[in-house]
Design a protein around this motif. Structure first.
Motif, PDB file in Angstrom:
ATOM      1  N   ALA A 268      25.634  -5.744   9.827  1.00 41.12           N
ATOM      2  CA  ALA A 268      26.852  -6.265   9.205  1.00 41.12           C
ATOM      3  C   ALA A 268      28.093  -5.656   9.857  1.00 41.12           C
ATOM      4  O   ALA A 268      29.083  -6.354  10.106  1.00 41.12           O
ATOM      5  CB  ALA A 268      26.833  -5.969   7.707  1.00 41.12           C
ATOM      6  N   ILE A 269      28.023  -4.357  10.135  1.00 42.00           N
ATOM      7  CA  ILE A 269      29.164  -3.705  10.786  1.00 42.00           C
ATOM      8  C   ILE A 269      29.350  -4.259  12.197  1.00 42.00           C
ATOM      9  O   ILE A 269      30.472  -4.576  12.619  1.00 42.00           O
ATOM     10  CB  ILE A 269      28.939  -2.182  10.842  1.00 42.00           C
ATOM     11  N   ALA A 270      28.245  -4.393  12.937  1.00 42.88           N
ATOM     12  CA  ALA A 270      28.338  -4.898  14.307  1.00 42.88           C
ATOM     13  C   ALA A 270      28.859  -6.326  14.338  1.00 42.88           C
ATOM     14  O   ALA A 270      29.554  -6.718  15.285  1.00 42.88           O
ATOM     15  CB  ALA A 270      26.966  -4.825  14.978  1.00 42.88           C
ATOM     16  N   GLY A 271      28.527  -7.109  13.316  1.00 44.87           N
ATOM     17  CA  GLY A 271      28.952  -8.509  13.293  1.00 44.87           C
ATOM     18  C   GLY A 271      30.298  -8.752  12.645  1.00 44.87           C
ATOM     19  O   GLY A 271      30.746  -9.906  12.555  1.00 44.87           O
ATOM     20  N   SER A 272      30.962  -7.686  12.196  1.00 44.63           N
ATOM     21  CA  SER A 272      32.234  -7.855  11.486  1.00 44.63           C
ATOM     22  C   SER A 272      33.388  -8.198  12.411  1.00 44.63           C
ATOM     23  O   SER A 272      34.434  -8.678  11.963  1.00 44.63           O
ATOM     24  CB  SER A 272      32.569  -6.566  10.717  1.00 44.63           C
ATOM     25  N   GLY A 273      33.232  -7.925  13.695  1.00 39.88           N
ATOM     26  CA  GLY A 273      34.305  -8.184  14.648  1.00 39.88           C
ATOM     27  C   GLY A 273      35.263  -7.029  14.813  1.00 39.88           C
ATOM     28  O   GLY A 273      36.128  -7.057  15.703  1.00 39.88           O
ATOM     29  N   GLY A 274      35.135  -6.001  13.994  1.00 39.98           N
ATOM     30  CA  GLY A 274      36.064  -4.879  14.065  1.00 39.98           C
ATOM     31  C   GLY A 274      35.654  -3.800  15.046  1.00 39.98           C
ATOM     32  O   GLY A 274      36.447  -2.894  15.324  1.00 39.98           O
ATOM     33  N   TYR A 275      34.426  -3.898  15.545  1.00 39.68           N
ATOM     34  CA  TYR A 275      33.923  -2.855  16.437  1.00 39.68           C
ATOM     35  C   TYR A 275      33.254  -3.515  17.641  1.00 39.68           C
ATOM     36  O   TYR A 275      32.028  -3.476  17.789  1.00 39.68           O
ATOM     37  CB  TYR A 275      32.925  -1.961  15.693  1.00 39.68           C
ATOM     38  N   PRO A 276      34.041  -4.129  18.502  1.00 43.03           N
ATOM     39  CA  PRO A 276      33.457  -4.914  19.595  1.00 43.03           C
ATOM     40  C   PRO A 276      32.627  -4.088  20.583  1.00 43.03           C
ATOM     41  O   PRO A 276      31.602  -4.559  21.066  1.00 43.03           O
ATOM     42  CB  PRO A 276      34.681  -5.539  20.285  1.00 43.03           C
TER      43      PRO A 276
END
Length: 325
Positions: A268-276
């Motif tokens: 979920a974190i990787a797919g959030s767009g905030g941590y490319p």
């Protein structure tokens, strides 16, 4: 309930040692090789090697790897009953023997349950002795812990003949310390940089490092900084060995099992767009990343020494910027 996978590996290695298929000084399979051969997680294979080290079957050798331990000359056989601590009236030799038995019992307890489990009462119970009888041989827990550290480091000695050059000498010290931490993870939680333990064995490493830096041109403060930086590098990684042991006991989960439980949250974190950058690394890894602390130790040691070389190599040289306009 079946036998745990790590226990099956332990019994197999012990059987091979007993049958002479693995001889003292010979390398045992690495963590990765055991994981492949047995079809288990790296954490399971690492636990098997840790148990074997705790039982004295194997030992980590700097620059070599994990090998079958050499039988100790004159090693005491365990008594049929619980041991009794020798009374001080038997003379200095008997008192030393009693103290050695107390220290070994404390190390065994720390290896099995962590340093927090080591109390004078618990060690006495392990020996089948009265708690107060231990105080005839050690001054208290702080004294006992220092003796434990000295005993462990004595099992992983520095080379009798120092190698040539400061770099090889510092590397030898780092590898000896890592081997000790690897076999006894609780060691990493014993000392701090700001409140160092007055242990003769630890001071041997200080003496070794400072002697290695003699003649480099570094002043005393810089020499101490180099020594402390290298020590903190080894201890900093090793602290995670002890933490993983403690977490496994408290949660009942191996590191791999715990990570599996975090997969949805990490995705979920990787797919959030905030941590490319993180998302790109996760995608490139394809879920195939195992944090092996031995590999991490090797990965960082050479670059650390390379960095120190820029400091040590420049010591005592004229300022290169001097005279520039």
């Amino acid at each position: 309930m079946g036998v745990a996978p790590y226990a099956r590996i332990v019994e197999d290695v012990k059987r091979r040692v007993a049958e002479g298929r693995l001889r003292p000084g010979e390398r045992v399979p690495s963590t990765r090789q055991l994981a492949r051969d047995w079809g288990v997680a790296l954490a399971t294979a690492a636990k098997a090697l840790s148990v074997l080290a705790q039982e004295g079957v194997v030992v980590a050798e700097p620059r070599v790897g994990t090998v079958v331990a050499q039988p100790r000359a004159g090693q005491e056989r365990r008594e049929a009953g619980r041991g009794e601590v020798a009374a001080p009236a038997g003379g200095a030799g008997e008192r030393d023997l009693a103290r050695a038995r107390i220290v070994r019992a404390a190390i065994e307890l720390a290896d099995a349950e962590g340093l927090g489990a080591v109390t004078m009462r618990a060690v006495a119970a392990r020996l089948g002795a009265a708690t107060m009888s231990l105080y005839r041989h050690v001054g208290g827990k702080d004294d006992l812990v220092m003796l434990m550290v000295d005993e462990v480091l004595a099992r992983f000695p520095l080379p009798r003949q120092p190698p040539d050059g400061w770099r090889a000498r510092l590397e030898a010290s780092a590898r000896a310390q890592w081997a000790a931490y690897r076999a006894h993870p609780w060691m990493a939680g014993v000392t701090s940089l700001t409140r160092p333990l007055p242990s003769p064995s630890l001071l041997n490493h200080t003496e070794w490092a400072l002697s290695a830096l003699d003649g480099t041109g570094l002043d005393a403060t810089s020499r101490m900084h180099v020594h402390i930086l290298l020590y903190s590098y080894v201890q900093g990684i090793a602290a995670n060995l002890e933490r993983e042991t403690r977490d496994r006991v408290s949660t009942g989960l191996t590191g791999d099992e715990w990570m599996h439980g975090q997969e949805d949250a990490i995705a979920a974190i990787a797919g959030s767009g905030g941590y490319p950058a993180f998302a790109a690394a996760v995608a490139e890894l394809g879920g195939d990343f195992d944090l092996d602390l031995d590999v991490l130790f090797e990965f960082g040691l050479a670059p650390l020494l390379d960095g120190l070389a820029t400091v040590i190599g420049g010591a005592g040289r004229p300022d290169q910027d001097e005279g520039r306009g």
